[in-house]
Design an enzyme around this catalytic site. Structure first.
Site: not given
Ligand code: BGC
Length: 753
Positions: A229
């Site tokens: 993530d």
């Molecule tokens: C989120 C993810 C997301 C990623 C990219 C993170 O803060 O938890 O779900 O895909 O950012 O935007």
């Protein structure tokens, strides 16, 4: 592309570089060797493709796209084909936009109504979440672009999401928090998995070898790459060794250098790096070799598709004869959401919709007799006296008043949790006032997670529209007026109040530690075990017609856990409209010595039936339908005994019941010690034979007086007491008749059975 040959030509620095992003959305190119960068993008219910100045919090605008219903809604469709179709359209738009991977689906379990991100998650039930996730993935990936199923694992709160540890026992993880990922990996082979921010039992997911390698790859057979993530990496080198292939977004070169140093110093085997690079490049080339940027993206068509999908997701929670509305009725639409629907949540999934359709617009387009009163001001979170007075006047002048209510953006979002389960006080006040003015009041809800409904008894109908995507207004009008017969069912329980929720005492945790003390008793698994009232149960959803299930047939009365069981039931439309019903199959372990829920969803089918039509619906159950996780075996285990098979229209509306006897074929090897109690020894027939002579003696010791009333202890009482007695007591209670040597001999005999 011969990936292995390509890797052989790369320098150590180039390989390390490939293990983190170029920027927020791209992998790194290796220009010298002609390896291009590829792009990924959020997800999950549409594209949030950002430009060069991209940020992941949605502050910069992304391209115009189509916002489909969020997962809170789509899960309620209980319709695999529908979600697959949505995935296909998202896959096509990825091809059009040159995206290799869409970041979703998000499948974390809804442990508490408070999780700010529940709107983006599917269900409190792992079976449903897994089935829907697999359908979505199969849809997207049929277009030769990948998904990133997220957030692996046990990421069930936003509070302290980047530092907290989700502390749960293995059985709870295996039965509740892992299966959605497991099912998706096994049934749909996602190209990538995104590991979560949190720790699991003290170890960051991004560094968790057991999670990312042993379980994900070793047990489930995952063969894509794992990405982090955004910002989830703490220590990159141990992360790489644990199975985290790609760090996202960029590490600014810092971690690339650390990887190079670790290989040079011998701390990290270069083969581990090569393997990560191979996984990343394999997926990148899977996309590159199948890229179809000429794929058309007809956003208008997708807008209509999103309306069709939203219509299949809405859950009619209550209806006392007021719905469907008639086109000739005078109807008042009340509440700002009628004009400006809340149709998506905040954070990384936020889509820059190319257009929206409100209910008011949709009603006007259809020439319906609808008036409008604002009712409350969403931005100010207030309803002035004038707002209320206008709403009451509109309600009085109409045959039916429809209040559009729910949660404003600020109440639920990625990044933080909700404070409570309440709707805005101003909206509750409005609903009460409108209901007092018009006995035919309907409430339409736009929210991503359950809310308390203090006014429930005062309104005639409630339609849960969830966050239904940019065409939610059109879908709502179609359902309200009966053009679409509602068929959504709740993918989560609505508790009466927040404190009823099983995680209530522990949710959020203490500091950076969140203990999952409720264990496997999440959602209806808890409410049913406690036999507690709920506002609306898991699986609940009404229709404008009625259904009945009958004639339950099991392919056998008794099976072993190596067999499958076929369950057939007759589903009939007993009303006067065509409609769809969700046939739900629940299994319960009657004889278990493990603490298990009363019932667990193990099958569902959505079936369309014309009035008076009936059809057989068939399910196949296998070992996993009956098993629970056994901590001693570290495996799925079926304990021999009877199991209930229940088929119903919700977890609390069971139409038909049957029983099957299942014989478990796995043995849990028992190890006996002097502290083992007789009850446990006696439960094993062979062990029972070994201790029988002793037991007879013990029985006499306690039950000597028989049951004639002269003795303080009857035979039955004696037997009951002996049950809980440790083996060692045969020495101390035998007055020297049984020596320690005899006891040791006995133990030897027991443990060599
Ligand atoms: C989120 C993810 C997301 C990623 C990219 C993170 O803060 O938890 O779900 O895909 O950012 O935007």
């Amino acid at each position: 592309m011969d990936i292995k040959a390509l890797i052989k030509e790369m320098t150590l620095e180039e390989k390390a570089g490939l293990c983190s992003g170029l920027d927020f959305w791209h992998t790194k190119p290796v220009e010298r060797l002609g390896v291009p960068a590829v792009m990924v993008s959020d997800g999950p219910h549409g594209l949030r493709k950002q430009d060069e100045q991209g940020d992941h919090l949605g502050i910069n605008d992304s391209i115009k796209a189509v916002c489909m219903p969020a997962a809170c809604a789509t899960a309620a469709s209980f319709d695999r084909d529908l979600i697959r179709r949505m995935g296909e359209s998202i896959g096509d738009s990825c091809q059009h936009e040159k995206l290799s991977v869409v970041l979703g689906p998000a499948v974390n379990i809804k442990r508490s109504p408070l999780c700010g991100r529940n709107f983006e998650y599917l269900s409190e039930d792992p079976y449903l979440a897994g089935e829907m996730a697999a359908a979505y993935i199969n849809g997207v990936q049929s277009r030769n672009v990948g998904v990133s199923i997220k957030h692996f694992a046990a990421n069930n709160q936003e509070h302290r999401r980047m530092s907290s540890s989700s502390d749960a026992d293995e059985r709870t993880l295996r039965e509740i928090y892992f299966p959605a990922f497991e099912t998706a990996v096994k049934k749909a082979r996602p190209w990538t998995v995104m590991c979560s921010y949190n720790k699991i039992n003290g170890v960051y997911a991004s560094q968790n070898h057991w999670l990312l390698t042993d379980v994900l790859r070793g047990e489930w057979g995952f063969d894509g790459y794992v990405m982090s993530d955004w910002g989830a990496v703490s220590d990159r080198v141990p992360g790489l060794a644990a199975g985290l292939d790609l760090e996202m977004p960029s590490s600014g070169g810092v971690n690339d250098k650390k990887i190079v140093q670790a290989v040079r110093s011998g701390e990290l085997d270069e083969a581990v790096l090569d393997q990560a690079v191979e996984r990343i490049l394999t997926i990148n080339y899977r996309y590159l070799e199948n890229a179809r940027p000429d794929t058309p993206w007809d956003q208008e068509a997708d807008h209509l598709l999103s309306a069709d999908i939203a219509g299949q997701c809405m859950v009619l929670l209550k209806n006392e004869g007021v719905l469907p509305l008639s086109e000739t009725d005078d109807v008042a639409f009340i509440g700002e959401f009628a004009q400006k629907p809340r149709y998506q949540g905040g954070g990384s999934s936020h889509i820059n919709s190319f257009k929206t359709t409100s209910a008011l617009e949709a009603a006007k387009d259809l020439g319906l007799k609808v008036t409008y009163a604002q009712g409350y001001d969403v931005a100010r979170d207030e309803a002035t006296d004038e707002n209320i007075a206008q709403a009451v006047a509109a309600a009085r002048a109409a045959k039916v008043a429809v209040v559009f209510a729910g949660l404003p953006d600020a109440y639920e979002s990625e990044g933080y949790d909700r404070a409570d389960m309440a709707m805005p006080a101003c909206q509750n006040r409005l609903i009460e006032a409108v209901a007092a003015a018009n006995p035919n009041t309907v409430v339409v809800l736009h929210n991503g997670s359950p809310v308390e409904m203090p006014w429930l008894d005062k309104v005639k109908a409630v339609l849960e529209a969830y966050l239904g995507g940019q065409a939610v207004g059109l879908a709502t009008v179609r359902v309200l007026y009966g053009q679409v017969n509602p068929s959504g069912h709740l993918a989560e329980s609505f508790p009466v109040k927040l404190s009823d929720n099983p995680s209530y005492l522990y949710y959020g945790g203490e500091g950076d530690r969140t203990e999952y003390r409720e264990g496997v008793f999440v959602g209806y698994r808890y409410y049913d075990k406690k036999d507690m009232p709920v506002l609306f149960p898991f699986g609940h959803g009404l229709s404008y017609t009625t259904f009945a299930y009958s004639d339950l047939r099991l392919s056998a009365d008794a099976i072993t856990d190596r067999d499958t069981l076929t369950v057939t039931v007759k589903a009939a439309n007993t009303g006067s409209r065509r409609g769809q019903t969700v046939v739900q199959l629940y299994v319960g372990d009657v004889d278990s010595t493990a603490l298990r829920p009363v019932r667990e969803l193990k099958g569902f089918e959505k079936v369309e039936l014309a009035p008076s039509e009936s059809r057989d619906v068939t399910f196949t159950l296998d070992k996993r339908s009956f098993a629970c996780w056994n901590d001693e075996l570290h495996d799925w285990y079926v304990e021999t005994g009877d199991f209930t098979i229940e088929v119903g229209q919700s977890s609390r509306a069971i139409d038909v019941r049957g029983t099957v006897h299942v014989t478990g074929t796995a043995m849990v090897k028992k190890h006996f010690t002097k502290d083992s109690i007789f009850m446990d020894i006696m439960s094993d027939p062979a062990a029972m034979q070994v201790v029988k002579p002793l037991l007879d003696g013990m029985g006499q010791m306690f039950g000597g007086g028989g049951s004639d009333g002269d003795s303080a202890i009857t035979d039955d009482m004696g037997a009951a007491m002996v049950k809980y007695m440790p083996l060692r007591n045969v020495v101390s209670f035998s007055g020297g008749a049984v020596s320690e040597d005899v006891l040791n001999g006995l133990l030897q005999a027991l443990n060599s059975l």
